[in-house]
Design a protein around this motif. Structure first.
Motif, PDB file in Angstrom:
ATOM      1  N   LEU A 133       0.830  -1.204   0.000  1.00  0.00           N
ATOM      2  CA  LEU A 133       0.000   0.000   0.000  1.00  0.00           C
ATOM      3  C   LEU A 133       0.865   1.255   0.000  1.00  0.00           C
ATOM      4  O   LEU A 133       0.569   2.219  -0.721  1.00  0.00           O
ATOM      5  CB  LEU A 133      -0.938  -0.008   1.202  1.00  0.00           C
ATOM      6  N   ALA A 134       1.916   1.277   0.809  1.00  0.00           N
ATOM      7  CA  ALA A 134       2.807   2.444   0.831  1.00  0.00           C
ATOM      8  C   ALA A 134       3.418   2.664  -0.553  1.00  0.00           C
ATOM      9  O   ALA A 134       3.518   3.805  -1.031  1.00  0.00           O
ATOM     10  CB  ALA A 134       3.903   2.255   1.878  1.00  0.00           C
ATOM     11  N   PHE A 135       3.836   1.579  -1.212  1.00  0.00           N
ATOM     12  CA  PHE A 135       4.377   1.691  -2.572  1.00  0.00           C
ATOM     13  C   PHE A 135       3.319   2.247  -3.531  1.00  0.00           C
ATOM     14  O   PHE A 135       3.605   3.137  -4.340  1.00  0.00           O
ATOM     15  CB  PHE A 135       4.860   0.321  -3.049  1.00  0.00           C
ATOM     16  N   PHE A 136       2.093   1.745  -3.455  1.00  0.00           N
ATOM     17  CA  PHE A 136       1.048   2.206  -4.365  1.00  0.00           C
ATOM     18  C   PHE A 136       0.697   3.672  -4.136  1.00  0.00           C
ATOM     19  O   PHE A 136       0.298   4.375  -5.068  1.00  0.00           O
ATOM     20  CB  PHE A 136      -0.188   1.318  -4.244  1.00  0.00           C
ATOM     21  N   ASN A 192      -1.483   9.259   5.162  1.00  0.00           N
ATOM     22  CA  ASN A 192      -2.652   9.118   4.306  1.00  0.00           C
ATOM     23  C   ASN A 192      -3.839   8.450   4.999  1.00  0.00           C
ATOM     24  O   ASN A 192      -4.985   8.694   4.620  1.00  0.00           O
ATOM     25  CB  ASN A 192      -2.277   8.308   3.065  1.00  0.00           C
ATOM     26  N   HIS A 193      -3.568   7.629   6.004  1.00  0.00           N
ATOM     27  CA  HIS A 193      -4.643   6.882   6.664  1.00  0.00           C
ATOM     28  C   HIS A 193      -4.434   6.861   8.180  1.00  0.00           C
ATOM     29  O   HIS A 193      -4.248   5.799   8.775  1.00  0.00           O
ATOM     30  CB  HIS A 193      -4.697   5.444   6.136  1.00  0.00           C
ATOM     31  N   PRO A 194      -4.478   8.012   8.830  1.00  0.00           N
ATOM     32  CA  PRO A 194      -4.231   8.038  10.280  1.00  0.00           C
ATOM     33  C   PRO A 194      -5.263   7.248  11.077  1.00  0.00           C
ATOM     34  O   PRO A 194      -4.961   6.777  12.176  1.00  0.00           O
ATOM     35  CB  PRO A 194      -4.296   9.531  10.613  1.00  0.00           C
ATOM     36  N   GLY A 195      -6.462   7.086  10.538  1.00  0.00           N
ATOM     37  CA  GLY A 195      -7.484   6.345  11.257  1.00  0.00           C
ATOM     38  C   GLY A 195      -7.359   4.849  11.164  1.00  0.00           C
ATOM     39  O   GLY A 195      -8.009   4.123  11.914  1.00  0.00           O
ATOM     40  N   ILE A 196      -6.518   4.362  10.254  1.00  0.00           N
ATOM     41  CA  ILE A 196      -6.391   2.916  10.055  1.00  0.00           C
ATOM     42  C   ILE A 196      -5.223   2.338  10.841  1.00  0.00           C
ATOM     43  O   ILE A 196      -5.369   1.383  11.601  1.00  0.00           O
ATOM     44  CB  ILE A 196      -6.221   2.596   8.553  1.00  0.00           C
ATOM     45  N   PHE A 197      -4.040   2.942  10.663  1.00  0.00           N
ATOM     46  CA  PHE A 197      -2.809   2.329  11.173  1.00  0.00           C
ATOM     47  C   PHE A 197      -2.432   2.908  12.544  1.00  0.00           C
ATOM     48  O   PHE A 197      -1.340   3.433  12.735  1.00  0.00           O
ATOM     49  CB  PHE A 197      -1.691   2.524  10.145  1.00  0.00           C
ATOM     50  N   ARG A 198      -3.327   2.789  13.478  1.00  0.00           N
ATOM     51  CA  ARG A 198      -3.140   3.433  14.781  1.00  0.00           C
ATOM     52  C   ARG A 198      -2.108   2.738  15.651  1.00  0.00           C
ATOM     53  O   ARG A 198      -1.465   3.365  16.479  1.00  0.00           O
ATOM     54  CB  ARG A 198      -4.486   3.490  15.516  1.00  0.00           C
ATOM     55  N   ARG A 224      -9.159  -2.632   9.913  1.00  0.00           N
ATOM     56  CA  ARG A 224      -9.439  -1.338   9.286  1.00  0.00           C
ATOM     57  C   ARG A 224      -8.840  -1.267   7.881  1.00  0.00           C
ATOM     58  O   ARG A 224      -9.432  -0.689   6.971  1.00  0.00           O
ATOM     59  CB  ARG A 224      -8.913  -0.213  10.179  1.00  0.00           C
ATOM     60  N   PHE A 225      -7.662  -1.863   7.710  1.00  0.00           N
ATOM     61  CA  PHE A 225      -7.057  -1.946   6.377  1.00  0.00           C
ATOM     62  C   PHE A 225      -7.959  -2.750   5.438  1.00  0.00           C
ATOM     63  O   PHE A 225      -8.236  -2.332   4.298  1.00  0.00           O
ATOM     64  CB  PHE A 225      -5.670  -2.585   6.484  1.00  0.00           C
ATOM     65  N   TYR A 227     -11.140  -3.361   5.716  1.00  0.00           N
ATOM     66  CA  TYR A 227     -12.394  -2.635   5.524  1.00  0.00           C
ATOM     67  C   TYR A 227     -12.228  -1.597   4.420  1.00  0.00           C
ATOM     68  O   TYR A 227     -13.055  -1.497   3.507  1.00  0.00           O
ATOM     69  CB  TYR A 227     -12.765  -1.967   6.848  1.00  0.00           C
ATOM     70  N   ALA A 228     -11.164  -0.820   4.491  1.00  0.00           N
ATOM     71  CA  ALA A 228     -10.906   0.187   3.464  1.00  0.00           C
ATOM     72  C   ALA A 228     -10.648  -0.470   2.113  1.00  0.00           C
ATOM     73  O   ALA A 228     -11.071   0.038   1.066  1.00  0.00           O
ATOM     74  CB  ALA A 228      -9.719   1.053   3.865  1.00  0.00           C
ATOM     75  N   LEU A 229      -9.948  -1.596   2.121  1.00  0.00           N
ATOM     76  CA  LEU A 229      -9.674  -2.316   0.882  1.00  0.00           C
ATOM     77  C   LEU A 229     -10.971  -2.794   0.242  1.00  0.00           C
ATOM     78  O   LEU A 229     -11.175  -2.647  -0.971  1.00  0.00           O
ATOM     79  CB  LEU A 229      -8.759  -3.510   1.181  1.00  0.00           C
ATOM     80  N   TRP A 230     -11.860  -3.359   1.032  1.00  0.00           N
ATOM     81  CA  TRP A 230     -13.122  -3.892   0.508  1.00  0.00           C
ATOM     82  C   TRP A 230     -13.944  -2.803  -0.165  1.00  0.00           C
ATOM     83  O   TRP A 230     -14.569  -3.034  -1.193  1.00  0.00           O
ATOM     84  CB  TRP A 230     -13.907  -4.545   1.629  1.00  0.00           C
ATOM     85  N   TYR A 231     -13.942  -1.600   0.411  1.00  0.00           N
ATOM     86  CA  TYR A 231     -14.737  -0.506  -0.118  1.00  0.00           C
ATOM     87  C   TYR A 231     -13.943   0.400  -1.067  1.00  0.00           C
ATOM     88  O   TYR A 231     -14.360   1.514  -1.344  1.00  0.00           O
ATOM     89  CB  TYR A 231     -15.323   0.315   1.028  1.00  0.00           C
TER      90      TYR A 231
END
Length: 338
Positions: A133-136, A192-198, A224-225, A227-231
Motif C-alpha cells: 500500500l505504501a508503494f502504491f 494518508n490513513h491516520p485512522g487505520i494504522f493506529r 481497518r485496512f 475494511y478500506a480495501l473492501w470498499y
C-alpha cells in the motif's frame, strides 16, 4: 513450493503457497484484464482505474463511527474463549503465548468478536500488504511507477511471501525520502490513513533468515485496512485484492473444514518462530445466492522463539483454522450460508 525450514528454523524464506481450491480464488480473475494494455512498460489502465476508485480516508473514519462495536459477551466470543481455554488446559497453547481475534460482518456492519484487538503484536509477513500500500501511494503520487517487473515482484511478495521482494519495495520507498525505507513506509501510511494504522510500527526490513520480530500491528489495524480495501478506499484497491486473492496456503480456508468450499478469500498470512497469524476477508455464499463478506483476523504470539519451528507453526496454524471454522459456523446461522 520448496522450503528452507531445515536451514533456518526460525522462519522460512517464503511461506507455503500450495494450490488450494480454485473456486474461491477466481472472483477477481477479471482484474487480470487490467494488465492487457501496457505503454512504455507501464500499466496505465490499472493506474487510471485506481485513480477513479480511490477515495480519501475521511469517509472511512465516518464509516467506523456508525458500525456496532463487538459485544463484551457474545456467543462467538464465548465459543472462542472457551476453545482457547481448553487448548491452554490441554497444553496446546502455552502459558507464554497470547492470542487476538477479530471478526467483523459487513452485512450487519457489526463486530462479532474483538478479543485483544487493540494490542500490537508482531506483524511478521502480515506487514507485506502494508508495504504494498505504501508503494502504491508513491505510484499514485507519481513518485514511482508500477511496471510489469514490479507486478512480478509484488506477486512474489504477497503470494509467495518472498522476503527479498519485500526488501526491494522497502528500498524503493527509501529512494523517495530522506527517511529509511521502513520509516517512510510507516510515515506514508499514517499520513494518508491516520485512522487505520493506529497501532502499526514498521521499523525494520526483513532481516537475513527472515527473523522479523520488531514490526507490529494490531488486529484492529488489519481489520481497518481490510475494511478500506473492501470498499476501494485505498489506491490500487483492485490490484491489492487481486494480489491477496492469488492461490496460497492460508489459515482461514485451507484446512479449515468448517468453512464451506464455495467461500472466496482475500488474505495474507504471517509466520515467525514467535508469531503465527492470518488476516483476510472471507466472502461466504448464502443459500439465497448472495455473498456475505466478513473480515477474520487471528494472531498467536509466543514470548520466546519456539524450539521446533515447524511443529509449532503447523499446530498454531491449525488453531487459527479451528477458530475460523467457529466464526463461519456462527455466520452460517446468522445468514443461512451454505
Amino acid at each position: 513450493m520448496t522450503s528452507t525450514l531445515s536451514f533456518q528454523p526460525d522462519v522460512p524464506h517464503t511461506e507455503s503457497c500450495s494450490p488450494s481450491d480454485p473456486s474461491r480464488r477466481t472472483f477477481l480473475a477479471g482484474v487480470g484484464t487490467l494488465f492487457a494494455a501496457t505503454v512504455c512498460g507501464l500499466i496505465p489502465s490499472l493506474s487510471e482505474a485506481a485513480q477513479r476508485s480511490y477515495r480519501p480516508d475521511n469517509s472511512l473514519l465516518n464509516d467506523f463511527r456508525t458500525v456496532r462495536p463487538a459485544p463484551r459477551i457474545s456467543v462467538l466470543t464465548a465459543d472462542i474463549e472457551n476453545y482457547i481455554k481448553y487448548l491452554r488446559q490441554t497444553g496446546r497453547i502455552a502459558a507464554n503465548e497470547q492470542t487476538a481475534w477479530l471478526v467483523y460482518d459487513f452485512t450487519t456492519r457489526q463486530y462479532l468478536t474483538a478479543i485483544n484487538a487493540n494490542r500490537p503484536y508482531q506483524s511478521a509477513s502480515m506487514v507485506k500488504p502494508f508495504i504494498a500500500l505504501a508503494f502504491f501511494h508513491k505510484v499514485y503520487e507519481g513518485r514511482l511507477y508500477y511496471t510489469p517487473f514490479h507486478r512480478d515482484r509484488m506477486e512474489a511478495m504477497i503470494q509467495r511471501s518472498d522476503n527479498s521482494a519485500t526488501n526491494y519495495f522497502i528500498e524503493l520507498l527509501n529512494r523517495t525520502s530522506p527517511h529509511s525505507g521502513p520509516a517512510e513506509a510507516e510515515r506514508t501510511l499514517k499520513r494518508n490513513h491516520p485512522g487505520i494504522f493506529r497501532h502499526t510500527r514498521i521499523v525494520e526490513r526483513i532481516p537475513g533468515g527472515g527473523r522479523t520480530y520488531r514490526n507490529k500491528a494490531s488486529a484492529l489495524d488489519y481489520h481497518r485496512f481490510l475494511y478500506a480495501l473492501w470498499y476501494d478506499q485505498l489506491p490500487y484497491s483492485a490490484e491489492l485484492k487481486r494480489l491477496m486473492n492469488l492461490p496460497n496456503r492460508d489459515r482461514v480456508y485451507s484446512g479449515a473444514y468448517g468453512v464451506a468450499r464455495q467461500t472466496w478469500v482475500i488474505d495474507k498470512t504471517g509466520t515467525t518462530a514467535r508469531l503465527c497469524g492470518d488476516m483476510g476477508i472471507l466472502i461466504a455464499q448464502g443459500r439465497d445466492g448472495r455473498r456475505y463478506p466478513y473480515t477474520f483476523v487471528g494472531i498467536i504470539e509466543k514470548a520466546r522463539p519456539a524450539r521446533n519451528y515447524g511443529a509449532w507453526k503447523d499446530a498454531r496454524g491449525n488453531v487459527i483454522r479451528e477458530v475460523s471454522s467457529l466464526a463461519y459456523t456462527h455466520l452460517q446461522r446468522m445468514h443461512n450460508l451454505v
